[in-house]
Scaffold this motif. Structure first.
Motif, PDB file in Angstrom:
ATOM      1  N   UNK A  46      -0.330  57.871 -11.214  1.00  0.00           N
ATOM      2  CA  UNK A  46       0.566  57.871 -10.584  1.00  0.00           C
ATOM      3  C   UNK A  46       0.380  58.428  -9.297  1.00  0.00           C
ATOM      4  N   UNK A  47       1.106  58.064  -8.213  1.00  0.00           N
ATOM      5  CA  UNK A  47       1.755  58.572  -6.574  1.00  0.00           C
ATOM      6  C   UNK A  47       2.519  59.908  -7.397  1.00  0.00           C
ATOM      7  N   UNK A  48       2.426  60.889  -7.014  1.00  0.00           N
ATOM      8  CA  UNK A  48       2.999  62.066  -8.032  1.00  0.00           C
ATOM      9  C   UNK A  48       3.105  62.837  -9.066  1.00  0.00           C
ATOM     10  N   UNK A  49       2.294  61.768 -10.098  1.00  0.00           N
ATOM     11  CA  UNK A  49       1.350  62.505 -11.035  1.00  0.00           C
ATOM     12  C   UNK A  49       0.335  63.137 -11.497  1.00  0.00           C
ATOM     13  N   UNK A  50       0.714  64.675 -12.269  1.00  0.00           N
ATOM     14  CA  UNK A  50      -0.374  65.806 -12.274  1.00  0.00           C
ATOM     15  C   UNK A  50      -0.871  65.581 -13.966  1.00  0.00           C
ATOM     16  N   UNK A  51      -2.083  65.272 -13.625  1.00  0.00           N
ATOM     17  CA  UNK A  51      -2.989  65.794 -15.170  1.00  0.00           C
ATOM     18  C   UNK A  51      -4.499  66.963 -14.895  1.00  0.00           C
ATOM     19  N   UNK A  82      -5.894  69.361  -5.211  1.00  0.00           N
ATOM     20  CA  UNK A  82      -6.024  70.359  -6.281  1.00  0.00           C
ATOM     21  C   UNK A  82      -5.095  70.937  -6.109  1.00  0.00           C
ATOM     22  N   UNK A  83      -3.919  71.066  -6.865  1.00  0.00           N
ATOM     23  CA  UNK A  83      -3.463  71.980  -7.264  1.00  0.00           C
ATOM     24  C   UNK A  83      -3.692  73.696  -7.645  1.00  0.00           C
ATOM     25  N   UNK A  84      -4.524  73.251  -8.754  1.00  0.00           N
ATOM     26  CA  UNK A  84      -4.786  74.554  -9.210  1.00  0.00           C
ATOM     27  C   UNK A  84      -6.261  74.042  -9.785  1.00  0.00           C
ATOM     28  N   UNK A  85      -6.899  75.153 -10.641  1.00  0.00           N
ATOM     29  CA  UNK A  85      -8.581  75.067 -11.280  1.00  0.00           C
ATOM     30  C   UNK A  85      -8.602  74.031 -12.319  1.00  0.00           C
ATOM     31  N   UNK A  86      -9.270  72.410 -11.689  1.00  0.00           N
ATOM     32  CA  UNK A  86      -9.033  71.328 -12.561  1.00  0.00           C
ATOM     33  C   UNK A  86      -7.517  70.442 -12.680  1.00  0.00           C
ATOM     34  N   UNK A  87      -6.328  70.844 -12.208  1.00  0.00           N
ATOM     35  CA  UNK A  87      -4.862  70.629 -12.892  1.00  0.00           C
ATOM     36  C   UNK A  87      -4.789  69.441 -11.043  1.00  0.00           C
ATOM     37  N   UNK A  88      -4.847  68.399 -11.396  1.00  0.00           N
ATOM     38  CA  UNK A  88      -4.763  67.471  -9.760  1.00  0.00           C
ATOM     39  C   UNK A  88      -2.673  66.843  -9.466  1.00  0.00           C
ATOM     40  N   UNK A  89      -3.080  66.363  -8.673  1.00  0.00           N
ATOM     41  CA  UNK A  89      -1.615  65.179  -8.587  1.00  0.00           C
ATOM     42  C   UNK A  89      -1.631  64.437  -7.449  1.00  0.00           C
ATOM     43  N   UNK A  90      -1.587  63.172  -7.938  1.00  0.00           N
ATOM     44  CA  UNK A  90      -1.877  61.873  -6.976  1.00  0.00           C
ATOM     45  C   UNK A  90      -0.989  61.887  -6.271  1.00  0.00           C
ATOM     46  N   UNK A  91      -1.811  62.094  -5.045  1.00  0.00           N
ATOM     47  CA  UNK A  91      -1.258  61.514  -3.047  1.00  0.00           C
ATOM     48  C   UNK A  91      -0.530  60.701  -2.452  1.00  0.00           C
TER      49      UNK A  91
END
Length: 375
Positions: A46-51, A82-91
């Motif tokens: 979802x938008x705003x979700x991080x994984x 892409x927030x960090x190494x492999x950490x993504x967030x829906x934008x």
């Protein structure tokens, strides 16, 4: 102060050794990456979700590389950050690709970002991997069908998450399906392109279980394996299983090595993950299994050419199998009338998603037999 030449040489060699230790494993003097895999390979968020995405890097020897230097990138940052190494967030809503690069090798993951209300969940009983369930939708006013015969469909990711497109206003039936499981449905009301309420989680209960049964495990490359398997009705109801292509007695098989499917390419033998007899008219002489009944399919049928057999000599000559290796054999009914047909074919569907994505998921959920190919 001038250092002796011997000390200068020793210092130079020490620095050279230190630099050598710091070279990344994909550097020109270190082990090279041969395969890079991102997990999960398909993802709905979802938008705003991080994984956090995970990555596996194998060297040319097939072993994991220690401390590889990984470069992450996203094709469409407006959709996924892409927030960090492999950490993504829906934008923002849409689909994009995440890439992890090591040297000349890279792996990719497909990510779809959606409004939170458009995300749903569908899961399978007795499973931890909930990917490749087929979720379709139809207006309530239309007859409810099966097998993906709808206005469209999407697939779940490993978590069982799926993302619906924006639908026209009205009442819709959302259906989640998977072979050998009972389908699950929910009715939603769409207003201004969005469901009025969050989508209800759908849970599919298992109907059939399969287990391959072979007389032996050691085979030579010129042997033929007659595949037999047990079929068990896990429900409290009589289960009728029907195929639209051939009588249901003609099952299919898949062959895998260390968890990776090796029979993928079609060719003239139809090796598309599952192998089964094609052609003919719809066959309604399906299998009838009483509640809790286990039946052994011995692969001795009326038409020998349609027996589910594995001709090892042909597979060896084609380079599909090798001597001295162990393979997993999976088998089950090809029930494309009772269950969604998309899981038993190899053509492109209307959404552009190759059906091989679905067929490859089947073998992972059956109980295999191990076979060893003699040296």
């Amino acid at each position: 102060m001038t250092l002796p030449i011997t000390r200068l040489l020793a210092l130079f060699l020490a620095l050279l050794g230190l630099v050598g230790c710091e070279l990344p494993t994909n550097g020109s003097n270190g082990p090279r990456a041969a395969a890079v895999t991102i997990s999960p390979e398909q993802l709905n968020i979802a938008i705003g979700e991080t994984l956090q995405l995970q990555v596996a890097v194998l060297g040319e020897d097939g072993l994991p590389l220690a401390n590889p230097s990984i470069k992450w990138s996203v094709a469409a940052p407006a959709i996924l950050t892409l927030i960090d190494e492999g950490l993504v967030q829906g934008n923002g809503e849409g689909e994009t690709v995440v890439r992890a690069t090591v040297g000349d090798s890279f792996g990719e993951a497909e990510v779809r970002v959606a409004d939170a209300l458009l995300l749903g969940e569908a899961t399978l009983e007795n499973q931890t991997d909930h990917s490749a369930l087929m979720v379709s939708w139809l207006p309530v006013s239309e007859p409810q069908r099966f097998g993906g015969e709808s206005t469209g469909y999407v697939a779940t990711d490993i978590r069982g998450t799926y993302a619906l497109p924006r639908l026209e206003d009205g009442d819709w039936v959302v259906t989640a399906e998977y072979p050998y499981y009972a389908l699950a449905r929910d009715t939603i009301t769409v207003s201004e392109g969005r469901p009025a309420q969050p989508l209800r989680a759908l849970h599919l209960t298992q109907q059939l279980a399969f287990e391959v049964v072979l007389e032996r495990t050691e085979f030579a490359v010129d042997d033929t394996i007659w595949v037999a398997f047990k079929a068990t009705n896990l429900t409290n109801d009589t289960l009728i299983v029907v195929s639209r292509t051939r009588p249901i007695t003609y099952g299919g098989y898949a062959l895998a090595e260390e968890g990776e499917l090796v029979l993928v390419d079609g060719g003239d033998r139809g090796l598309a993950g599952y192998v089964f007899g094609g052609g003919g008219q719809p066959a309604f002489d399906g299998r009838v299994l009483p509640p809790g009944h286990t039946q052994l399919e011995t692969a001795v049928y009326e038409i020998p050419s349609f027996n589910p057999i594995i001709e090892l000599d042909w597979l060896f000559e084609a380079g599909v199998i090798e001597k001295g290796k162990t393979y997993q054999v999976f088998a089950g009914y090809v029930a494309d009338w009772t269950y969604p047909v998309n899981f038993f074919g190899g053509d492109l569907n209307d959404n552009g998603l190759h059906n091989g994505f679905f067929t490859r998921s089947l073998y992972k959920r059956l109980v295999p037999a191990l076979i060893n190919i003699a040296e």
